[in-house]
Design a protein around this motif. Structure first.
Motif, short mmCIF file in Angstrom:
data_model
loop_
_atom_site.label_atom_id
_atom_site.label_comp_id
_atom_site.label_asym_id
_atom_site.label_seq_id
_atom_site.Cartn_x
_atom_site.Cartn_y
_atom_site.Cartn_z
N VAL A 209 0.85 -1.19 0.00
CA VAL A 209 0.00 0.00 0.00
C VAL A 209 0.88 1.23 0.00
N THR A 210 0.48 2.26 -0.76
CA THR A 210 1.24 3.49 -0.84
C THR A 210 1.31 4.18 0.52
N THR A 232 -3.14 8.10 -4.02
CA THR A 232 -2.58 8.22 -5.37
C THR A 232 -1.18 8.82 -5.36
N SER A 233 -0.70 9.19 -4.19
CA SER A 233 0.65 9.73 -4.06
C SER A 233 1.31 9.12 -2.84
N SER A 251 6.19 14.99 -1.88
CA SER A 251 5.09 14.14 -2.34
C SER A 251 5.43 13.60 -3.72
N ARG A 252 5.31 12.30 -3.88
CA ARG A 252 5.61 11.66 -5.16
C ARG A 252 4.34 11.05 -5.75
N THR A 253 4.00 11.46 -6.97
CA THR A 253 2.78 10.98 -7.62
C THR A 253 2.99 9.58 -8.17
N THR A 279 12.70 12.45 -4.04
CA THR A 279 12.15 11.29 -3.32
C THR A 279 11.16 11.73 -2.26
N ASP A 280 10.15 10.90 -2.02
CA ASP A 280 9.16 11.20 -0.99
C ASP A 280 9.71 10.98 0.42
#
Length: 716
Positions: A209-210, A232-233, A251-253, A279-280
């Protein structure tokens, strides 16, 4: 008379045998028979600590006494090692907790064994003699105790005159307190408290999971944390604005991979992209006056990770780089502004096993180095007076927290096992951190079985083993083990038996590889200044360890050439060949290499850093590089091994990992095993044993991280 420290004894249902450093639990099967569970081997120092506590039962044993007896007075090693030993002993003896606990921490004193030891009857005679000696010692202690009481009466009288000062000292010596703030399944990390200490923001991820940011009301534990960012990010690390109305984070999409430093207004949930990032997981902090953000990124081509500063008050401001621009021999990885606005603390990495702390004067840009020879820094935070830093490190797989005085560079241990990324230090001696638990093991998978198998541990142990490499000539597996409290090189037979320690460097060795004839082992370890690493060669014939000639400060994982006359490794110039005769190294290709294997005298197969696919280079014509396995198929990085028939490698997809085989003759791909994501370590390695038709690799479970509130006397 036999030394009592060497005697076997029982604590309740647990039997401790110092002769082979093992413990085992007994269970009653019926009234006439007793069955003993399989033995578990522990580090010798762990058993020595437990035996000494048993010898001194029921007395309290000070930390200094244990360090003196077990580590021969080596305070630097013993301080961390004792905390680690006590933690592991409590874990292994946890079945005895129902009897009221095993090892008690006595405030300001030390440790005490709670269960009485029962020694073997055969040694009664020797024990009686020792008990007589102990009785004499206890008589002397009682006399000293009487004198202490007498002295105490005098001290109490004087104390009436300085009661205020004693009260303040008592407050400063408050016992360490830890409160678990999150207990969710998965991994919660990078906590930050708001300035009013009302709200806690942290990143959390679950297998497959993100990762997202979550907000928890620190004063209302009955209310569950609220997810702040969408699925989504990906987001993990955030910092508060000075008025606690906004959050700033990377934040990385998903899908595009685009990363932006983002501002989130909590009242409206409105987001604003401020600047690009890489990088996130980027380290990020805000200046004491709230005018600047500083974060770590690697944006421009050819530049390593560095610190960028972005104005929050100038419209359309562009971020400026504060770190080294070109020809850098280091990479900045973490940062923290001091509360007084004078300093910027920096965690700086010189090689993949060497990292240290610097502070930069923001007015003059001059820097001061605070530490020498740390392995891996896991978070920086300032005390409110800007005089000390709190930081966490990982050393030979063990994490702990420390404080360092920036004026004297004096370091003190917090003795908090597993501490990672401490932050939000208060004047009352509180901070938050995430506790990290992870253990690496070597596991094997049997190939060609009629019944589908699984991964099985090669060594059953409570310590970490990783990075195996097998030599068919030596018929031994070489690997890195923290058995002694340091990462050293060990070897075993193909079944994990007949263990032998090959290095005693008391340092941080990594990535051992056998020479083709099985007579030598190449590995990397820190250089003399602890500012980089070097490639070392262990000659098993004479036990000599020599460093290969090199002008580079950082070397990647070593690989041998076909003839065994040179070692190839990635450097700042690309794939470089280092020779055993110490002649001048030769740069073969500007490409980087993660892991490589010699296929023949001229053919060399390798994976690349940051680039998918498996590649092959002709060493006689190094400009000829071809893709052996397409990038859409091969994304293994470090986890693969070349055999005569093809390539075994790991792949990740969603919430699972797969073990695959790519057959060279027909270029067909076959999936052999499916396991949960993070079962196989991304920093591990893989090797093939032809005799048993097995793969051996580094096993790693999904890390458990929980956020902890710590109150500690050293933080006041």
């Amino acid at each position: 008379m036999k030394d009592k420290n060497k005697l076997s004894f029982c604590l309740g249902s647990c039997r401790i045998d110092p002769s082979d450093n093992s413990i085992s639990f007994q269970t009653q099967a019926d009234e006439t028979s007793q069955h003993e569970a399989a033995k578990v081997s522990l580090q010798p120092k762990f058993i020595e600590v437990l035996s000494y506590l048993a010898l001194r039962h029921p007395n309290v044993v000070t930390r200094d006494e244990l360090i003196e007896k077990v580590w021969e007075g080596n305070v630097y090693v013993g301080t961390k090692a004792l905390t680690n030993a006590i933690w592991h002993l409590r874990q292994q003896l946890s079945p005895l907790e129902q009897d009221g606990g095993v090892i008690e921490t006595v405030r300001k004193a030390g440790y005490r064994l709670l269960l009485p030891p029962v020694y073997d009857i055969s040694d009664d005679t020797g024990i009686d003699k020792l008990q007589i000696t102990e009785a004499k010692l206890q008589h002397t202690m009682r006399r000293l105790h009487f004198m202490v009481i007498l002295m105490g009466a005098v001290i109490v009288t004087v104390g009436l005159l300085i009661g205020v000062h004693l009260y303040q000292d008592k407050q400063r010596m408050t016992e360490t307190q830890m409160t678990v703030l999150t207990r969710d399944p998965g991994s919660e990390r990078y906590p930050r408290l708001s300035h009013d200490r009302r709200w806690l923001v942290y990143g959390a991820s679950r297998p497959g999971v993100t990762s997202s940011l979550y907000l928890k009301d620190f004063k209302r534990e009955d209310i569950p944390a609220r997810q702040l960012t969408p699925s989504t990010s990906a987001e993990l690390r955030a910092v508060w604005s000075l008025d606690d109305t906004k959050l700033f984070f990377a934040s990385r999409t998903q899908g595009t991979g685009e990363c932006q430093i983002t501002q989130l207004t909590l009242a409206t949930n409105e987001t604003l992209a401020l600047a690009p990032c890489s990088t996130d997981m980027a380290a990020i902090d805000i200046s004491a006056d709230g005018q600047y953000l500083a974060y770590v990124s690697s944006l421009e081509a050819g530049k390593v990770g560095g610190i960028y500063r972005l104005s929050l008050v100038q419209p359309d401001a562009k971020a400026e780089r504060l770190s080294c621009e070109v020809h850098c021999n280091y990479e900045d990885r973490d940062l923290a502004f001091s509360p007084d606005g004078r300093w910027l603390a920096i965690a700086r990495r010189f090689s993949n096993i060497s990292e240290d702390i610097f502070i930069r004067d923001l007015a003059s840009a001059s820097e001061k180095r605070l530490t020498h020879g740390l392995e891996d820094i896991r978070g920086l935070s300032w005390t409110p007076d800007s005089q000390s830093l709190v930081f966490a490190t990982e050393d030979s797989g063990s994490r702990n927290g420390f404080t360092i005085d920036i004026a004297t560079t004096h370091i003190q241990s917090l003795d908090v096992e597993g501490m990672s990324y401490p932050s939000s230090v208060s004047a009352e001696g509180e901070l938050v951190y995430h506790q990290y638990r992870r253990q690496f093991q070597m596991a094997y998978f049997s190939l060609g079985e009629s019944v589908s198998g699984s991964l099985f541990p090669l060594l059953y142990s409570s310590i970490s083993h990783r990075n195996p490499d097998y030599s068919p000539e030596a018929k031994r597996i070489v690997f890195v083990s923290s058995e002694t409290g340091y990462n050293e090189i060990w070897a075993s037979d193909i079944n994990g038996k007949k263990l032998e320690q090959h290095t005693h460097l008391k340092s941080r060795v990594a990535y051992p590889r056998w020479s083709p004839d099985g007579s030598k082992i190449a590995f990397i370890a820190p250089d003399d200044r602890n500012e980089g690493n070097r490639i070392f060669i262990l000659d098993l014939a004479n036990k000599n360890i020599t460093a290969l000639a090199s002008s580079y400060h950082n070397h990647g994982r070593p690989s041998w050439n076909w003839q065994g006359t040179a070692v190839l490794a990635s450097t700042s110039d690309g794939i470089t060949e280092f020779y055993l005769d110490n002649s001048t190294p030769r740069v073969i290709s500007p490409l980087t290499m993660a892991v490589g294997f010699a296929k023949s005298a001229n053919e060399f197969v390798f994976s690349r850093y940051g680039v998918n696919g498996l590649w092959q280079i002709d060493l006689t014509q190094p400009e000829q590089v071809r893709e052996l396995i397409p990038s859409k198929v091969f994304r293994a990085g470090n986890n693969w091994v070349l055999t005569a028939n093809g390539v075994y490698f790991k792949s990740s997809n969603g919430n699972e990992q797969r073990l695959n085989f790519w057959e060279a003759s027909n270029q067909q791909l076959t999936s052999l095993l499916r396991v949960p994501r993070s079962s196989l370590s991304g920093f591990g390695s893989m090797t093939y044993i032809q005799e048993s038709n097995r793969l051996v690799m580094t096993l790693d479970g999904f890390p458990q991280r929980d956020i902890i509130l710590l109150k500690h006397k050293l933080l006041k």
